[in-house]
Design a protein around this motif. Structure first.
Motif, PDB file in Angstrom:
ATOM      1  N   SER A  19       0.819  -1.219   0.000  1.00  0.00           N
ATOM      2  CA  SER A  19       0.000   0.000   0.000  1.00  0.00           C
ATOM      3  C   SER A  19       0.848   1.263   0.000  1.00  0.00           C
ATOM      4  CB  SER A  19      -0.951  -0.006   1.204  1.00  0.00           C
ATOM      5  OG  SER A  19      -0.225  -0.091   2.422  1.00  0.00           O
ATOM      6  N   VAL A  20       1.824   1.317  -0.891  1.00  0.00           N
ATOM      7  CA  VAL A  20       2.601   2.539  -1.035  1.00  0.00           C
ATOM      8  C   VAL A  20       1.664   3.672  -1.464  1.00  0.00           C
ATOM      9  CG1 VAL A  20       4.423   3.668  -2.373  1.00  0.00           C
ATOM     10  CG2 VAL A  20       4.736   1.319  -1.580  1.00  0.00           C
ATOM     11  N   THR A  21       1.870   4.844  -0.920  1.00  0.00           N
ATOM     12  CA  THR A  21       1.019   6.010  -1.173  1.00  0.00           C
ATOM     13  C   THR A  21       0.803   6.262  -2.666  1.00  0.00           C
ATOM     14  OG1 THR A  21       1.880   7.071   0.823  1.00  0.00           O
ATOM     15  CG2 THR A  21       0.783   8.482  -0.753  1.00  0.00           C
ATOM     16  N   PRO A  22      -0.446   6.486  -3.100  1.00  0.00           N
ATOM     17  CA  PRO A  22      -1.695   6.355  -2.339  1.00  0.00           C
ATOM     18  C   PRO A  22      -2.116   4.896  -2.242  1.00  0.00           C
ATOM     19  CG  PRO A  22      -2.173   7.040  -4.581  1.00  0.00           C
ATOM     20  CD  PRO A  22      -0.678   6.995  -4.463  1.00  0.00           C
ATOM     21  N   ALA A  23      -2.570   4.484  -1.072  1.00  0.00           N
ATOM     22  CA  ALA A  23      -2.868   3.073  -0.817  1.00  0.00           C
ATOM     23  C   ALA A  23      -3.978   2.562  -1.731  1.00  0.00           C
ATOM     24  CB  ALA A  23      -3.275   2.884   0.642  1.00  0.00           C
ATOM     25  N   PRO A  24      -3.777   1.410  -2.386  1.00  0.00           N
ATOM     26  CA  PRO A  24      -4.820   0.839  -3.243  1.00  0.00           C
ATOM     27  C   PRO A  24      -5.928   0.182  -2.430  1.00  0.00           C
ATOM     28  CG  PRO A  24      -2.897  -0.577  -3.222  1.00  0.00           C
ATOM     29  CD  PRO A  24      -2.529   0.644  -2.432  1.00  0.00           C
ATOM     30  N   ALA A  25      -6.953  -0.294  -3.126  1.00  0.00           N
ATOM     31  CA  ALA A  25      -8.176  -0.748  -2.479  1.00  0.00           C
ATOM     32  C   ALA A  25      -7.985  -1.978  -1.610  1.00  0.00           C
ATOM     33  CB  ALA A  25      -9.250  -1.014  -3.534  1.00  0.00           C
ATOM     34  N   ALA A  74     -20.382  -0.064  10.385  1.00  0.00           N
ATOM     35  CA  ALA A  74     -20.829   0.281   9.039  1.00  0.00           C
ATOM     36  C   ALA A  74     -19.642   0.897   8.308  1.00  0.00           C
ATOM     37  CB  ALA A  74     -21.987   1.262   9.103  1.00  0.00           C
ATOM     38  N   ILE A  75     -19.348   0.403   7.130  1.00  0.00           N
ATOM     39  CA  ILE A  75     -18.153   0.804   6.404  1.00  0.00           C
ATOM     40  C   ILE A  75     -18.528   1.726   5.253  1.00  0.00           C
ATOM     41  CG2 ILE A  75     -16.118   0.013   5.158  1.00  0.00           C
ATOM     42  CD1 ILE A  75     -16.267  -0.934   8.076  1.00  0.00           C
ATOM     43  N   ASP A  76     -17.911   2.886   5.233  1.00  0.00           N
ATOM     44  CA  ASP A  76     -18.108   3.861   4.169  1.00  0.00           C
ATOM     45  C   ASP A  76     -16.758   4.088   3.496  1.00  0.00           C
ATOM     46  OD1 ASP A  76     -18.763   5.945   2.497  1.00  0.00           O
ATOM     47  OD2 ASP A  76     -19.058   7.425   4.102  1.00  0.00           O
ATOM     48  N   ARG A  77     -16.579   3.479   2.317  1.00  0.00           N
ATOM     49  CA  ARG A  77     -15.352   3.654   1.544  1.00  0.00           C
ATOM     50  C   ARG A  77     -15.638   4.601   0.379  1.00  0.00           C
ATOM     51  NH1 ARG A  77     -13.088  -2.391   0.501  1.00  0.00           N
ATOM     52  NH2 ARG A  77     -11.625  -1.203  -0.803  1.00  0.00           N
ATOM     53  N   PHE A  78     -14.763   5.555   0.183  1.00  0.00           N
ATOM     54  CA  PHE A  78     -14.980   6.504  -0.900  1.00  0.00           C
ATOM     55  C   PHE A  78     -13.639   6.977  -1.451  1.00  0.00           C
ATOM     56  CE2 PHE A  78     -14.779   8.836   3.043  1.00  0.00           C
ATOM     57  CZ  PHE A  78     -14.097  10.011   2.760  1.00  0.00           C
ATOM     58  N   VAL A  79     -13.663   7.411  -2.685  1.00  0.00           N
ATOM     59  CA  VAL A  79     -12.466   7.862  -3.383  1.00  0.00           C
ATOM     60  C   VAL A  79     -12.636   9.329  -3.741  1.00  0.00           C
ATOM     61  CG1 VAL A  79     -11.027   7.562  -5.434  1.00  0.00           C
ATOM     62  CG2 VAL A  79     -12.007   5.557  -4.295  1.00  0.00           C
ATOM     63  N   ASP A 121      -2.472  14.531  -7.420  1.00  0.00           N
ATOM     64  CA  ASP A 121      -2.478  14.202  -5.991  1.00  0.00           C
ATOM     65  C   ASP A 121      -3.542  13.181  -5.616  1.00  0.00           C
ATOM     66  OD1 ASP A 121      -0.388  16.026  -5.470  1.00  0.00           O
ATOM     67  OD2 ASP A 121      -1.815  17.680  -5.443  1.00  0.00           O
ATOM     68  N   GLY A 122      -4.307  12.719  -6.565  1.00  0.00           N
ATOM     69  CA  GLY A 122      -5.320  11.695  -6.336  1.00  0.00           C
ATOM     70  C   GLY A 122      -5.307  10.729  -7.490  1.00  0.00           C
ATOM     71  N   PRO A 123      -6.277   9.820  -7.536  1.00  0.00           N
ATOM     72  CA  PRO A 123      -7.353   9.620  -6.558  1.00  0.00           C
ATOM     73  C   PRO A 123      -6.845   8.934  -5.285  1.00  0.00           C
ATOM     74  CG  PRO A 123      -7.469   7.962  -8.289  1.00  0.00           C
ATOM     75  CD  PRO A 123      -6.377   8.909  -8.688  1.00  0.00           C
ATOM     76  N   VAL A 124      -7.571   9.172  -4.199  1.00  0.00           N
ATOM     77  CA  VAL A 124      -7.209   8.623  -2.893  1.00  0.00           C
ATOM     78  C   VAL A 124      -8.410   7.901  -2.309  1.00  0.00           C
ATOM     79  CG1 VAL A 124      -6.587   9.207  -0.509  1.00  0.00           C
ATOM     80  CG2 VAL A 124      -5.457  10.373  -2.419  1.00  0.00           C
ATOM     81  N   GLU A 125      -8.202   6.678  -1.826  1.00  0.00           N
ATOM     82  CA  GLU A 125      -9.267   5.958  -1.136  1.00  0.00           C
ATOM     83  C   GLU A 125      -9.195   6.232   0.356  1.00  0.00           C
ATOM     84  OE1 GLU A 125     -11.498   1.661  -0.721  1.00  0.00           O
ATOM     85  OE2 GLU A 125     -10.207   2.102  -2.429  1.00  0.00           O
ATOM     86  N   ASN A 126     -10.371   6.403   0.961  1.00  0.00           N
ATOM     87  CA  ASN A 126     -10.495   6.634   2.398  1.00  0.00           C
ATOM     88  C   ASN A 126     -11.599   5.744   2.957  1.00  0.00           C
ATOM     89  OD1 ASN A 126      -8.680   9.082   2.672  1.00  0.00           O
ATOM     90  ND2 ASN A 126     -10.145   9.871   1.180  1.00  0.00           N
ATOM     91  N   ILE A 159      -9.775   6.379   8.409  1.00  0.00           N
ATOM     92  CA  ILE A 159      -8.553   5.779   7.881  1.00  0.00           C
ATOM     93  C   ILE A 159      -8.334   6.270   6.458  1.00  0.00           C
ATOM     94  CG2 ILE A 159      -7.309   3.649   7.457  1.00  0.00           C
ATOM     95  CD1 ILE A 159      -8.052   4.019  10.391  1.00  0.00           C
ATOM     96  N   THR A 160      -7.173   6.864   6.212  1.00  0.00           N
ATOM     97  CA  THR A 160      -6.870   7.395   4.900  1.00  0.00           C
ATOM     98  C   THR A 160      -5.812   6.565   4.179  1.00  0.00           C
ATOM     99  OG1 THR A 160      -6.097   9.351   3.680  1.00  0.00           O
ATOM    100  CG2 THR A 160      -5.102   8.955   5.816  1.00  0.00           C
ATOM    101  N   GLY A 161      -5.792   6.725   2.874  1.00  0.00           N
ATOM    102  CA  GLY A 161      -4.766   6.081   2.061  1.00  0.00           C
ATOM    103  C   GLY A 161      -3.709   7.055   1.599  1.00  0.00           C
ATOM    104  N   ASP A 162      -3.685   8.265   2.169  1.00  0.00           N
ATOM    105  CA  ASP A 162      -2.727   9.274   1.731  1.00  0.00           C
ATOM    106  C   ASP A 162      -2.338  10.192   2.883  1.00  0.00           C
ATOM    107  OD1 ASP A 162      -1.128  10.967   0.203  1.00  0.00           O
ATOM    108  OD2 ASP A 162      -2.812  12.211  -0.406  1.00  0.00           O
ATOM    109  N   GLU A 163      -1.528   9.665   3.791  1.00  0.00           N
ATOM    110  CA  GLU A 163      -0.945  10.495   4.834  1.00  0.00           C
ATOM    111  C   GLU A 163       0.525  10.742   4.547  1.00  0.00           C
ATOM    112  OE1 GLU A 163       1.076  11.501   8.677  1.00  0.00           O
ATOM    113  OE2 GLU A 163       1.450   9.816   7.338  1.00  0.00           O
ATOM    114  N   GLU A 164       1.182   9.742   3.955  1.00  0.00           N
ATOM    115  CA  GLU A 164       2.600   9.861   3.656  1.00  0.00           C
ATOM    116  C   GLU A 164       2.853  10.689   2.395  1.00  0.00           C
ATOM    117  OE1 GLU A 164       4.605   9.008   5.766  1.00  0.00           O
ATOM    118  OE2 GLU A 164       4.002   7.199   6.833  1.00  0.00           O
ATOM    119  N   GLY A 165       1.801  10.926   1.595  1.00  0.00           N
ATOM    120  CA  GLY A 165       1.939  11.692   0.370  1.00  0.00           C
ATOM    121  C   GLY A 165       1.503  13.134   0.547  1.00  0.00           C
TER     122      GLY A 165
END
Length: 383
Positions: free
Chosen positions: A26-32, A48-53, A59-64, A137-143
Motif C-alpha cells: 500500500s505505497v502512497t496512495p494506498a490501493p483498495a 458500518a463501512i463507508d469507503r470513498f475515493v 495528488d489523487g485519486p485517494v481511497e479513504n 482511515i486514509t490512504g494518503d498520509e505519507e503523500g
C-alpha cells in the motif's frame, strides 16, 4: 484498578491482522485491497463501512474509509493511515512478508502505522460495547495529504458525526511503548524563493545583474532570525535552508537566476501565513523582482492536558507502570487537521524503525498496545 476486558476465543488477533495489512502492498496512495482487509475485520464487530475515493491526478485519486458504530455516551474516534512509504532496497526479507522472526514482526508499515490500526481493531472487541466509535482511515498520509484526512473530515461533517475525542495511532513512543504521548505538533511551511538576474560575462559585471548576490544577502538576513525561544510545550521555531539552485555550467557567466527553498517548523506562537509574509518582505528588500511562493502543510496545534491525555496516561500507567511524557516534538501528522474538531492526541508504537529498511515491531508491544487501547475505550465509555 483497570477495567475488566471482554474475553472470547473469537477475538481478533492483532498480530494476524497486522500481518494481513502488511501483506497488502500500500505505497502512497494506498490501493483498495488493504482497505478490503481492514473492512473485513471491522464488519463482524458491528461497524458500518463507508469507503470513498476523492481527488484526481496528480495528488489523487485517494481511497479513504469511515467506519462507524453507534452507541451512547462520548464518541471516541481513532484516526490512522494505511498508506506507507516505498520500502527501498536492502531488506533482509520481503517488505510485504509480515513475517515474525523471533519476537519481532517485520514489514513496511509494521510501526507506521498498520500495527497500531490492527491493535485498535483488536482492542474494540476486548472493550465494552457501549460508547459510539469511529475509525477515520486514509490512504494518503505519507503523500500530499490533500485528499485524505481533510476529505474524511468533510465526510464526517456531511453525516453529522462529531467525535468528542480523537486518538491518532502514530508511533509516538521513543524507546519503550508508553513513554510518550503527543499532545501537539509544530506547524510546517515550505517556501520557494526565485531571484531573477541578468546574464552576462563575469568580466563585465556592470552589464549584468548577479542574482546569487541578492539571494545570499536575503538568506543571510533570514538565517539571523530568531522567531521565538519556545514555550512550556514547544521547542523554538526554526528556519532551515533546504536547497540552493543556480544550474550554471559555465565558469565565466553570471547566471540569469538563482533559487532557494526554506523549511520552517514553527510553534503555536507563530502562524504560517504571517511567516510567509515575513520572509517575502525580507526577500523584496534585497531582490525586488524575486518571487516567493509557499505551501503551508499545517499550523501548530496543542491539546492542553485534560481529560483525554489523563485517561490515556492512566491506561498506560496501569499496564506498563510508566507515566508518559506529554510531548509536541517530531514532524507533522494528520492530527494537524483533526485537532480542529475536538481534543486530539497521538499514541502508538515505538518509532525507532519507521520508514527504515527492516521496519519491525515487537510482538509483545502489539499485544500491549491492544490492551492499552481497550482500556482507553472502556475509560471513555465511563465518562
Amino acid at each position: 484498578m483497570s477495567p475488566p476486558m471482554i474475553s472470547s476465543p473469537m477475538l481478533p488477533d492483532p498480530i494476524a491482522l497486522a500481518q494481513a495489512l502488511i501483506r497488502a502492498d500500500s505505497v502512497t496512495p494506498a490501493p483498495a485491497m488493504v482497505f478490503t482487509v481492514l473492512a473485513a475485520a471491522l464488519e463482524p464487530l458491528g461497524f458500518a463501512i463507508d469507503r470513498f475515493v476523492t481527488g484526481e491526478a496528480p495528488d489523487g485519486p485517494v481511497e479513504n474509509m469511515l467506519a462507524t458504530r453507534a452507541g451512547t455516551g462520548r464518541h471516541l474516534a481513532f484516526a490512522g493511515h494505511l498508506d506507507v512509504v516505498p520500502p527501498g532496497e536492502g531488506w533482509t526479507g520481503s517488505p510485504w512478508s509480515g513475517e515474525v522472526r523471533g519476537d519481532m514482526l517485520f514489514g513496511r508499515g509494521a510501526v507506521d502505522m498498520k500495527g497500531a490500526i490492527a491493535a485498535f481493531v483488536a482492542a474494540i472487541a476486548r472493550a465494552p460495547r457501549t460508547a459510539p466509535l469511529s475509525l477515520t482511515i486514509t490512504g494518503d498520509e505519507e503523500g500530499p495529504a490533500i485528499f485524505g484526512t481533510r476529505a474524511l473530515i468533510d465526510r464526517m461533517a456531511d453525516r453529522g458525526l462529531a467525535p468528542d475525542y480523537i486518538i491518532v495511532g502514530e508511533p509516538t513512543s521513543a524507546t519503550r511503548l508508553g513513554d510518550t504521548i503527543k499532545i501537539g505538533r509544530r506547524g510546517s511551511v515550505n517556501i520557494w524563493i526565485d531571484v531573477p538576474g541578468r546574464q552576462g560575462h563575469v568580466a563585465y559585471p556592470h552589464l549584468a545583474d548577479n542574482p546569487i548576490t541578492r539571494l545570499i544577502a536575503a538568506l543571510a538576513e533570514i538565517e539571523a532570525i530568531v522567531l521565538d525561544t519556545g514555550n512550556q510545550w514547544f521547542q523554538p521555531s526554526n528556519i532551515e535552508v533546504t536547497d540552493l539552485t543556480v544550474g550554471n555550467p559555465a565558469h565565466n557567466v553570471i547566471p540569469a537566476r538563482a533559487a532557494a527553498r526554506l523549511s520552517i517548523r514553527f510553534n503555536d506562537e507563530q502562524r504560517g501565513e504571517a511567516l510567509v509574509e515575513y520572509i517575502a518582505a525580507i526577500v523584496a528588500r534585497h531582490a525586488p523582482a524575486a518571487t516567493v511562493t509557499a505551501s503551508i502543510s499545517g499550523e501548530a496545534f496543542l491539546t492542553e492536558p485534560g481529560p483525554l491525555s489523563t485517561l490515556m496516561s492512566d491506561a498506560i500507567a496501569a499496564h506498563t507502570g510508566m507515566v508518559p511524557d506529554l510531548s509536541t516534538t517530531g514532524g507533522t501528522s494528520d492530527a494537524r487537521f483533526l485537532s480542529r474538531l475536538c481534543p486530539t492526541i497521538e499514541f502508538g508504537l515505538v518509532n525507532a524503525t519507521m520508514h527504515q529498511v527492516d521496519e519491525a515491531v515487537a510482538v509483545a508491544d502489539l499485544e500491549s498496545l491492544t490492551v492499552i487501547y481497550a482500556d482507553v475505550i472502556a475509560r471513555v465509555a465511563r465518562l
